[in-house]
Design a protein around this motif. Structure first.
Motif, PDB file in Angstrom:
ATOM      1  N   GLY A   1      51.278  44.033  47.604  1.00 19.88           N
ATOM      2  CA  GLY A   1      52.125  42.852  47.495  1.00 19.88           C
ATOM      3  C   GLY A   1      51.370  41.623  47.023  1.00 19.88           C
ATOM      4  N   GLY A   2      50.132  41.791  46.604  1.00 19.75           N
ATOM      5  CA  GLY A   2      49.338  40.670  46.122  1.00 19.75           C
ATOM      6  C   GLY A   2      48.774  39.813  47.237  1.00 19.75           C
ATOM      7  N   ARG A   3      48.931  40.246  48.488  1.00 16.08           N
ATOM      8  CA  ARG A   3      48.421  39.467  49.621  1.00 16.08           C
ATOM      9  C   ARG A   3      46.905  39.610  49.713  1.00 16.08           C
ATOM     10  N   TYR A   4      46.252  38.526  50.098  1.00 10.76           N
ATOM     11  CA  TYR A   4      44.792  38.442  50.114  1.00 10.76           C
ATOM     12  C   TYR A   4      44.153  39.550  50.936  1.00 10.76           C
TER      13      TYR A   4
ATOM     14  N   ARG B   1      37.835  46.933  48.817  1.00 12.37           N
ATOM     15  CA  ARG B   1      36.722  47.487  49.592  1.00 12.37           C
ATOM     16  C   ARG B   1      36.748  49.019  49.565  1.00 12.37           C
ATOM     17  N   ALA B   2      37.937  49.610  49.629  1.00 15.06           N
ATOM     18  CA  ALA B   2      38.079  51.063  49.611  1.00 15.06           C
ATOM     19  C   ALA B   2      37.632  51.659  48.276  1.00 15.06           C
ATOM     20  N   ARG B   3      37.649  50.837  47.226  1.00 15.83           N
ATOM     21  CA  ARG B   3      37.267  51.324  45.895  1.00 15.83           C
ATOM     22  C   ARG B   3      35.931  50.786  45.411  1.00 15.83           C
ATOM     23  N   GLY B   4      35.238  50.045  46.269  1.00 21.59           N
ATOM     24  CA  GLY B   4      33.933  49.511  45.887  1.00 21.59           C
ATOM     25  C   GLY B   4      34.023  48.366  44.898  1.00 21.59           C
ATOM     26  N   LEU B   5      35.099  47.605  44.961  1.00 20.80           N
ATOM     27  CA  LEU B   5      35.304  46.478  44.045  1.00 20.80           C
ATOM     28  C   LEU B   5      35.264  45.172  44.818  1.00 20.80           C
ATOM     29  N   SER B   6      35.147  44.080  44.095  1.00 19.26           N
ATOM     30  CA  SER B   6      35.233  42.766  44.720  1.00 19.26           C
ATOM     31  C   SER B   6      36.703  42.343  44.781  1.00 19.26           C
ATOM     32  N   HIS B   7      36.978  41.336  45.596  1.00 21.42           N
ATOM     33  CA  HIS B   7      38.343  40.823  45.685  1.00 21.42           C
ATOM     34  C   HIS B   7      38.797  40.300  44.328  1.00 21.42           C
ATOM     35  N   THR B   8      37.897  39.657  43.604  1.00 16.87           N
ATOM     36  CA  THR B   8      38.244  39.103  42.288  1.00 16.87           C
ATOM     37  C   THR B   8      38.638  40.206  41.319  1.00 16.87           C
TER      38      THR B   8
ATOM     39  N   GLN C   1      42.232  40.622  39.524  1.00 14.36           N
ATOM     40  CA  GLN C   1      42.384  40.749  38.077  1.00 14.36           C
ATOM     41  C   GLN C   1      43.240  41.971  37.726  1.00 14.36           C
ATOM     42  N   ARG C   2      43.015  43.074  38.425  1.00 13.55           N
ATOM     43  CA  ARG C   2      43.827  44.266  38.173  1.00 13.55           C
ATOM     44  C   ARG C   2      45.282  44.038  38.586  1.00 13.55           C
TER      45      ARG C   2
ATOM     46  N   HIS D   1      46.890  41.202  38.437  1.00 10.82           N
ATOM     47  CA  HIS D   1      47.511  40.387  37.399  1.00 10.82           C
ATOM     48  C   HIS D   1      47.765  41.189  36.124  1.00 10.82           C
ATOM     49  N   ARG D   2      46.918  42.168  35.815  1.00  8.87           N
ATOM     50  CA  ARG D   2      47.144  43.017  34.648  1.00  8.87           C
ATOM     51  C   ARG D   2      48.421  43.834  34.785  1.00  8.87           C
ATOM     52  N   LEU D   3      48.790  44.177  36.027  1.00  8.20           N
ATOM     53  CA  LEU D   3      50.025  44.926  36.245  1.00  8.20           C
ATOM     54  C   LEU D   3      51.263  44.051  36.071  1.00  8.20           C
ATOM     55  N   ARG D   4      51.074  42.730  36.087  1.00  8.44           N
ATOM     56  CA  ARG D   4      52.149  41.753  35.923  1.00  8.44           C
ATOM     57  C   ARG D   4      53.258  41.939  36.960  1.00  8.44           C
ATOM     58  N   LEU D   5      52.831  42.124  38.195  1.00  7.48           N
ATOM     59  CA  LEU D   5      53.788  42.268  39.289  1.00  7.48           C
ATOM     60  C   LEU D   5      53.986  40.926  39.981  1.00  7.48           C
ATOM     61  N   PRO D   6      55.202  40.667  40.447  1.00  8.99           N
ATOM     62  CA  PRO D   6      55.402  39.423  41.188  1.00  8.99           C
ATOM     63  C   PRO D   6      54.798  39.551  42.591  1.00  8.99           C
TER      64      PRO D   6
END
Length: 115
Positions: free
Chosen positions: A79-82, A90-97, A101-102, A104-109
């Motif tokens: 849902g785009g919540r922080y 964290r589950a995928r080894g990525l940063s919050h940023t 970014q991903r 926003h690429r999906l263009r979901l509200p």
């Protein structure tokens, strides 16, 4: 100390014995940085140290990477919540940023949480 305060040949012999960088530096009476710099300057590489079974155990414990469709679906479920994005990242080894970014690429509200 001067630039050539120790012999590259002596250093290579110590490396061949399997000593660590810090041990080589201590025996030569120089800093570990001096040993590393000499290795770079001479174009030498430090041999890889083998650990007994820990690398294989780590590889076996690595979680399965979800497919792109699973990623998109689970990302949309946040849902785009922080906090949800942080957990997803964290589950995928990525940063919050990167997660944001991903998202926003999906263009979901973003889902608005109403009290």
């Amino acid at each position: 100390m001067t630039r050539d305060s120790f012999s590259t040949e002596v250093m290579c012999l110590m490396i061949a014995q399997g000593l660590k960088q810090a041990e080589v530096a201590e025996r030569l009476g120089v800093t570990r940085g001096a040993v590393v710099a000499r290795m770079k300057r001479e174009g030498l590489e430090w041999p890889a140290r083998r650990r007994s079974g820990t690398a294989q155990a780590f590889k076996a414990a690595k979680p399965r990477r979800p497919s792109a469709e699973d990623d998109a679906a689970s990302l949309a479920a946040t849902g785009g919540r922080y906090t949800a994005l942080c957990d997803w990242a964290r589950a995928r080894g990525l940063s919050h940023t990167q997660a944001l970014q991903r998202w926003h690429r999906l263009r979901l509200p973003a889902l608005v949480r109403r009290p």
